[in-house]
Design an enzyme around this catalytic site. Structure first.
Site, PDB file in Angstrom:
ATOM      1  N   ARG A  25       0.440  -1.901   0.026  1.00  0.00           N
ATOM      2  CA  ARG A  25      -0.323   0.031  -0.100  1.00  0.00           C
ATOM      3  C   ARG A  25       0.868   1.084   0.155  1.00  0.00           C
ATOM      4  O   ARG A  25       0.459   2.294  -0.605  1.00  0.00           O
ATOM      5  CB  ARG A  25      -1.230  -0.191   0.886  1.00  0.00           C
ATOM      6  CG  ARG A  25      -1.567   1.435   1.429  1.00  0.00           C
ATOM      7  CD  ARG A  25      -3.111   1.175   2.660  1.00  0.00           C
ATOM      8  NE  ARG A  25      -2.743   0.732   3.761  1.00  0.00           N
ATOM      9  CZ  ARG A  25      -1.990   1.051   5.222  1.00  0.00           C
ATOM     10  NH1 ARG A  25      -1.315   1.979   4.521  1.00  0.00           N
ATOM     11  NH2 ARG A  25      -2.104   0.169   5.083  1.00  0.00           N
ATOM     12  N   TYR A  77     -16.421  17.399 -15.330  1.00  0.00           N
ATOM     13  CA  TYR A  77     -16.811  16.517 -14.610  1.00  0.00           C
ATOM     14  C   TYR A  77     -17.910  15.800 -13.139  1.00  0.00           C
ATOM     15  O   TYR A  77     -17.632  16.607 -12.534  1.00  0.00           O
ATOM     16  CB  TYR A  77     -15.902  15.439 -14.793  1.00  0.00           C
ATOM     17  CG  TYR A  77     -15.751  13.907 -14.306  1.00  0.00           C
ATOM     18  CD1 TYR A  77     -17.134  12.853 -14.890  1.00  0.00           C
ATOM     19  CD2 TYR A  77     -15.351  13.905 -13.200  1.00  0.00           C
ATOM     20  CE1 TYR A  77     -17.273  11.427 -14.844  1.00  0.00           C
ATOM     21  CE2 TYR A  77     -15.966  11.650 -12.816  1.00  0.00           C
ATOM     22  CZ  TYR A  77     -16.515  11.039 -13.718  1.00  0.00           C
ATOM     23  OH  TYR A  77     -16.785   9.946 -13.262  1.00  0.00           O
ATOM     24  N   ASP A 149      -7.770  19.316 -13.239  1.00  0.00           N
ATOM     25  CA  ASP A 149      -7.528  18.269 -14.396  1.00  0.00           C
ATOM     26  C   ASP A 149      -7.199  18.406 -15.181  1.00  0.00           C
ATOM     27  O   ASP A 149      -8.101  19.265 -16.344  1.00  0.00           O
ATOM     28  CB  ASP A 149      -9.061  17.896 -13.435  1.00  0.00           C
ATOM     29  CG  ASP A 149      -9.480  16.339 -14.465  1.00  0.00           C
ATOM     30  OD1 ASP A 149      -8.948  15.756 -15.118  1.00  0.00           O
ATOM     31  OD2 ASP A 149     -10.722  16.053 -13.414  1.00  0.00           O
ATOM     32  N   LYS A 174      -8.450   7.304 -19.238  1.00  0.00           N
ATOM     33  CA  LYS A 174      -8.246   8.336 -19.999  1.00  0.00           C
ATOM     34  C   LYS A 174      -7.355   8.117 -21.191  1.00  0.00           C
ATOM     35  O   LYS A 174      -6.511   6.883 -21.614  1.00  0.00           O
ATOM     36  CB  LYS A 174      -9.055   9.547 -20.066  1.00  0.00           C
ATOM     37  CG  LYS A 174     -10.081   9.028 -18.408  1.00  0.00           C
ATOM     38  CD  LYS A 174     -11.379   8.450 -19.469  1.00  0.00           C
ATOM     39  CE  LYS A 174     -12.118   8.296 -18.029  1.00  0.00           C
ATOM     40  NZ  LYS A 174     -12.546   9.322 -16.890  1.00  0.00           N
TER      41      LYS A 174
HETATM   42  C1  LIG Z   1     -12.668  15.435 -16.433  1.00  0.00           C
HETATM   43  C2  LIG Z   1     -12.416  13.519 -15.058  1.00  0.00           C
HETATM   44  N1  LIG Z   1     -12.204  13.994 -14.489  1.00  0.00           N
HETATM   45  C3  LIG Z   1     -11.715  12.542 -13.499  1.00  0.00           C
HETATM   46  C4  LIG Z   1     -12.797  12.167 -13.992  1.00  0.00           C
HETATM   47  C5  LIG Z   1     -12.825  10.550 -12.709  1.00  0.00           C
HETATM   48  O1  LIG Z   1     -11.539   9.662 -13.267  1.00  0.00           O
HETATM   49  P1  LIG Z   1     -12.482   8.247 -12.613  1.00  0.00           P
HETATM   50  O2  LIG Z   1     -13.128   7.679 -13.475  1.00  0.00           O
HETATM   51  O3  LIG Z   1     -11.320   7.406 -13.484  1.00  0.00           O
HETATM   52  O4  LIG Z   1     -12.382   7.796 -11.494  1.00  0.00           O
HETATM   53  C6  LIG Z   1     -12.823  11.818 -15.025  1.00  0.00           C
HETATM   54  C7  LIG Z   1     -13.989  10.006 -15.656  1.00  0.00           C
HETATM   55  O5  LIG Z   1     -15.047  10.578 -16.686  1.00  0.00           O
HETATM   56  C8  LIG Z   1     -12.728  13.055 -16.448  1.00  0.00           C
HETATM   57  O6  LIG Z   1     -13.255  12.798 -16.845  1.00  0.00           O
END
Ligand SMILES: Cc1ncc(COP(=O)(O)O)c(C=O)c1O
Length: 358
Positions: A25, A77, A149, A174
């Site tokens: 971990r 998101y 992000d 992604k």
């Molecule tokens: C811009 C963005 N940030 C964060 C996330 C969250 O990521 P995860 O699905 O890997 O938890 C997503 C998921 O679609 C996203 O599109």
């Protein structure tokens, strides 16, 4: 290749004498290799990996204390919005969701309790652009952290730390992974103290990825630059084709010269990526659903950033957790369709959309 250290623990020579690894971990050599690679491609000093992008976001917010305030973009998101409002608000954090297309708006919401500004650029799914350098300059003056992000742009197109941000977060599920076969997240920072605090949270709360997933993301990174080039080329061809289509109303893509923040996108990005959204002239949910169910190459699915093209319906999928009135305020209508343009042949993709739109 980097070995997959499929182990939960590491044999020690004597109590307190180990070879740099004690318990998986806390650290795992496959994860360490990935953390170094992620830091390098974001021009950062430290990378930290998490079990998902959401787990990475969660770790950043755990830097804050009850009473602290956070300013976030009102278009991001849906899962991040859900986490902020449904998980963290009850711990005494205060969130201000604002339009960040004009960086100066941020100043109006900064007070002595403000600790963090959170933004995405481009945003999901409206493709709005935040001037990261301008927001970071305001934040610096007020001793507030900025977290970006960077999932939509990827480090190939944009490096927020170079623009003055303190923290970068990715859903590595992604573009970084790129093959829709692993859920993963990461944080990249430069500051030693911030790194220590986040590493503590990573270990103490434990949302860490397994070594197999770290291996997959490491492999994905090796083709990030080639994939992103093709995502950008295909994205542009499809955005421009959609704009000419008589049945299509609005197309949201930050590469258009008349996109409201195109100049900023051009300044802070090296390309415009493969994400775009559009609405139909026949602006009703049934017409949108017909398109969404008719494509053959674009798979109808959540997520984005993989080599295969995806089509999605934010109102019922990725952004269903945002109340309808909030969504509509930001232009996220019921008929909005989002595309994650993959790296297939662009003409095949256009044909597919042409058949589906009719
Ligand atoms: C811009 C963005 N940030 C964060 C996330 C969250 O990521 P995860 O699905 O890997 O938890 C997503 C998921 O679609 C996203 O599109």
């Amino acid at each position: 290749m980097t070995p997959i250290y499929q182990t939960s623990t590491f044999a020690q020579e004597a109590p307190g004498v180990h070879k740099g690894y004690e318990y998986a971990r806390t650290q795992n050599p496959t994860r360490t290799a990935l953390q170094h690679a992620l830091a390098a491609i974001e021009n950062g000093k430290y990378g930290l990996c998490f079990a998902s992008g959401s787990a990475a976001t969660d770790a950043v917010i755990k830097l804050l204390n009850p009473g602290d305030e956070l300013i976030a973009a009102n278009d991001m998101y849906g899962g991040t919005y859900r986490m902020f409002t449904k998980v963290f608000q009850k711990y005494g954090l205060k969130f201000h969701f604002i339009n960040m297309q004009n960086a100066n708006e941020v100043s109006k919401y900064i007070n002595k309790n403000t600790k963090l500004i959170w933004t995405e650029s481009p945003t999901n799914p409206m493709m709005n652009i935040t001037d990261i350098a301008a927001v970071a300059a305001i934040a610096k003056k007020n001793h507030v952290w900025v977290c970006v992000d960077n999932t939509f742009a990827s480090p190939y197109l944009q490096n927020p730390l170079d623009l003055g941000a303190d923290i970068v977060v990715h859903s590595a599920t992604k573009y970084l992974g790129g093959h829709s076969d692993a859920v993963h997240g990461c944080i990249i920072v430069n500051d030693d103290v911030l790194h220590e605090q986040l590493k503590f949270i990573q270990n103490a709360t434990g949302a860490v990825p397994g070594p197999q997933d770290c291996f997959l993301i490491l492999r994905g990174l090796k083709t990030l630059h080639v994939r992103m080039q093709r995502h950008c080329e295909n994205g542009e061809k499809i955005a421009r084709w959609l704009r000419e289509n008589k049945k299509v109303d609005k197309v949201y893509w930050c590469g258009f010269e008349d996109h409201p923040n195109h100049a900023i996108a051009k300044k802070q990005m090296r390309g415009f990526g493969g994400m775009l959204s559009f609405t139909l002239k026949d602006d009703n949910i049934d017409a949108a659903k017909k398109v969404l169910s008719s494509t053959k190459l674009f798979a109808l699915a959540e997520s984005l950033g993989g080599v295969e093209s995806l089509i999605g319906h934010p109102a019922t999928m990725t952004h269903a957790s945002i109340p309808r009135e909030e969504r509509l305020k930001n232009g996220l209508t019921d008929s909005l369709i989002r595309l994650s343009v993959g790296i297939e042949d662009a003409d095949d993709l256009i044909n597919d959309l042409n058949n589906a739109i009719g």
